[in-house]
Scaffold this motif. Sequence first.
Motif, PDB file in Angstrom:
ATOM      1  N   GLN A  74       0.824  -1.208   0.000  1.00  0.00           N
ATOM      2  CA  GLN A  74       0.000   0.000   0.000  1.00  0.00           C
ATOM      3  C   GLN A  74       0.860   1.261   0.000  1.00  0.00           C
ATOM      4  N   LEU A  75       2.004   1.200   0.689  1.00  0.00           N
ATOM      5  CA  LEU A  75       2.898   2.357   0.710  1.00  0.00           C
ATOM      6  C   LEU A  75       3.484   2.618  -0.676  1.00  0.00           C
ATOM      7  N   VAL A  77       2.176   1.819  -3.618  1.00  0.00           N
ATOM      8  CA  VAL A  77       1.122   2.340  -4.495  1.00  0.00           C
ATOM      9  C   VAL A  77       0.804   3.795  -4.147  1.00  0.00           C
ATOM     10  N   ALA A  78       0.807   4.125  -2.839  1.00  0.00           N
ATOM     11  CA  ALA A  78       0.505   5.492  -2.427  1.00  0.00           C
ATOM     12  C   ALA A  78       1.572   6.468  -2.908  1.00  0.00           C
ATOM     13  N   VAL A  79       2.844   6.093  -2.762  1.00  0.00           N
ATOM     14  CA  VAL A  79       3.936   6.965  -3.216  1.00  0.00           C
ATOM     15  C   VAL A  79       3.888   7.127  -4.724  1.00  0.00           C
ATOM     16  N   TRP A  80       3.662   6.018  -5.417  1.00  0.00           N
ATOM     17  CA  TRP A  80       3.583   6.083  -6.883  1.00  0.00           C
ATOM     18  C   TRP A  80       2.418   6.973  -7.320  1.00  0.00           C
ATOM     19  N   GLY A  81       1.261   6.807  -6.704  1.00  0.00           N
ATOM     20  CA  GLY A  81       0.106   7.617  -7.077  1.00  0.00           C
ATOM     21  C   GLY A  81       0.316   9.093  -6.791  1.00  0.00           C
ATOM     22  N   ALA A  82       0.936   9.404  -5.641  1.00  0.00           N
ATOM     23  CA  ALA A  82       1.202  10.806  -5.311  1.00  0.00           C
ATOM     24  C   ALA A  82       2.167  11.428  -6.313  1.00  0.00           C
TER      25      ALA A  82
END
Length: 286
Positions: A74-75, A77-82
């Motif tokens: 999840q971390l 994916v979150a960094v990539w999305g941001a």
Amino acid sequence: MSDAPDLLLELNAALALAVTIVLALRTPARRVFGPRAAYGLWGVVPLTLAAVCLPRMAAGSVVASSTLSLIPGQLIVAVWGAGAIAFAGLMMAHQMRFAALARQGLAGPAVTGVIVPRLVMPAHSDIRWSPEERALIRAHEHAHLERGDLRVNAVVALLQCLFWCNPWAHIAVSRFRFDQELACDAQVLAVRPGRRRVYAEALLKAGQTRATPLGCGWGDASGTLETRIASFRLNRHSPTPVAVAVVLGLALGVAATAWALQPATVEASDDPRPKILNLRLSPPEA
């Protein structure tokens, strides 16, 4: 299909593979088949990415642990999305800056806008270029519209946002935009073979300008003017059937290779009970 972190890793590796192959072949392809066929080589990249998204099932195989297992998925994916959202914001700021310069007469020549395309010309264009040169500039920009390059560039901008952390993506966009301009030059000069000198003079007067993410510029700064003018002597006609077959075969081959190299996914069993191995032992020899 693998989970999101693994899929991101596989897509980035496939992108690097496809871009490396295209970068190695684009110049020879331009010399042999012409700029328009060389531009078609870039179709290898999206086809390879699409192939990686296809699952490769393998019953009974063992799946190795994820290379990203030490980092929470999840971390990642979150960094990539941001990062993708932030990069998209930078692109929109660049697009808005271009629009502001265009209103002041300080941008262009270019075409911009995906839904409602428009031609942007700098102030005092009638002084900088002769009527014949302006006609060639308009023909060039109209060719971009006919070929759908604005929509293609919008997709490329989206991919650049998605692969914001991959340096190969940014290298690819720069070379892709330059090959796009060469292909457009070839299309215009194919029906105006006697206008090469005037075309070159119009380019030199414009200089090099950076095109917007959602537009096509007349003097793209991603390549040298010398290379662009030298390409006027190459084959300017539509790709031959041999060139089309070579490009299509290469695209399918790279896509198939990327698909075959991705880790196989084990088919889940419907029976949750453990399997019992039944061995028949032969009696010992006397």
